[in-house]
Scaffold this motif. Sequence first.
Motif, PDB file in Angstrom:
ATOM      1  N   THR A 192       0.948  -0.994  -0.179  1.00 12.62           N
ATOM      2  CA  THR A 192      -0.148  -0.415   0.071  1.00 12.62           C
ATOM      3  C   THR A 192       1.152   1.016   0.205  1.00 12.62           C
ATOM      4  O   THR A 192       2.187   1.001   0.076  1.00 12.62           O
ATOM      5  N   ARG A 204       1.145   3.436   1.837  1.00 14.01           N
ATOM      6  CA  ARG A 204       2.233   3.856   3.257  1.00 14.01           C
ATOM      7  C   ARG A 204       2.967   3.353   3.382  1.00 14.01           C
ATOM      8  O   ARG A 204       3.180   3.626   4.747  1.00 14.01           O
ATOM      9  N   ASP A 206       3.382   9.541   2.001  1.00 18.02           N
ATOM     10  CA  ASP A 206       4.082  10.384   3.030  1.00 18.02           C
ATOM     11  C   ASP A 206       5.253  11.225   2.022  1.00 18.02           C
ATOM     12  O   ASP A 206       5.607  10.526   1.737  1.00 18.02           O
ATOM     13  N   HIS A 258       4.762  15.714   5.324  1.00 17.80           N
ATOM     14  CA  HIS A 258       4.527  15.977   6.301  1.00 17.80           C
ATOM     15  C   HIS A 258       5.913  15.026   6.906  1.00 17.80           C
ATOM     16  O   HIS A 258       6.171  15.034   8.422  1.00 17.80           O
ATOM     17  N   GLU A 299      -2.535  11.748  -1.524  1.00 14.57           N
ATOM     18  CA  GLU A 299      -3.770  11.862  -1.535  1.00 14.57           C
ATOM     19  C   GLU A 299      -4.057  10.217  -1.499  1.00 14.57           C
ATOM     20  O   GLU A 299      -4.691   8.755  -1.191  1.00 14.57           O
ATOM     21  N   GLY A 345      -1.729   8.174  -0.084  1.00 15.60           N
ATOM     22  CA  GLY A 345      -2.081   7.963   1.012  1.00 15.60           C
ATOM     23  C   GLY A 345      -0.090   8.121   0.925  1.00 15.60           C
ATOM     24  O   GLY A 345       0.299   7.230   1.705  1.00 15.60           O
TER      25      GLY A 345
END
Length: 279
Positions: free
Chosen positions: A142, A144, A175, A197, A171, A173
């Motif tokens: 993913t 992330r 960072d 981030h 968007e 996901g």
Amino acid sequence: AKAKGRNATQFFSAEMNARAYEDLLMSKALRDALERDQFILHYQPCVSLVDNRMTGVEALVRWHHPEQGVIPPSTFIPLAERNGLIGQLGHWVFREACEQTARWRMAGLPPVRVAINVSARQFNRRGLIQEIAKLIADNGLTPRDLHMEITESMMMENPERAQEVLRSVAEMGMDIAVDDFGTGHSSLSYLKDFPIHYLKIDRSFVMGLPEDQGALAIVKAILAMAHNLNLKVIAEGVETAAQRDILAELGCDEAQGYFFSRPRRASELTRLLEANQAL
Ligand code: C2E
Ligand code: CA
Ligand code: CA
Ligand code: CA
């Protein structure tokens, strides 16, 4: 004077030709290297300054040249940007990093994030987002699981375009970390307009710690501003216990550097992850 001017012109053009020729040779070697799989990723741990445990790794590319040995990225990334091979090289880096991340996940190792550097021209290519999304999906990951590292100057070159790309990345996901922070003379007020981030404080500021009052003031200011904007801060280039201690004391979130670990090959990283100890 006229003759002298002509000589100077000839001299410069000869020098320029030599450089262009060298560039051409290196470009060919780089193209061959892509075909022959002469690149390798090393991974440098990033640790939490609360408990010195690994939070992530940064993927750093190396070129194993058959005659010249290991060539550092500072040499061939700029070349790849000039000759247009950065798209292919960047794709290789992303794919390799995704495959390695998937191997670590499958082995049930602690899920540390893997940060990937993206260079300016790569960042401005159309289709980058789709390309990344596909590699992530193909490897069962993913967004992330990954971080994207971009530099300040990349955001400032074309802020509207950068905002658009970064918004898509965020968007999705993934960072985003701003690399080499403090060196790109960006206006700080810009930061709040980007979906970022992490800030990575450049090694040139960490180097002076803890004695250099100027470096100390800058690091403190970056930390205060970043935390007010709800950003986390990673210090890069931490080489001594004294640097680690002052950064922890000032509330810096994470750190990277030879003090904790040099960049290592994937197999060594696997052993570190298996041990899962504080560095
Ligand atoms: P960077 O992103 O700022 O990466 C950190 C550099 O500092 C790495 O050099 C790392 O080996 C080195 N370093 C880490 N800790 C310490 C320390 O404690 N002391 C010192 N003196 N150095 C430390 P490296 O691997 O030679 O990479 C240089 C630059 O090349 C990177 O700077 C990055 O901008 C670029 N680069 C590396 N891999 C990639 C890649 O896959 N794609 C792109 N686009 N750029 C890359
Ligand atoms: Ca980086
Ligand atoms: Ca950096
Ligand atoms: Ca740096």
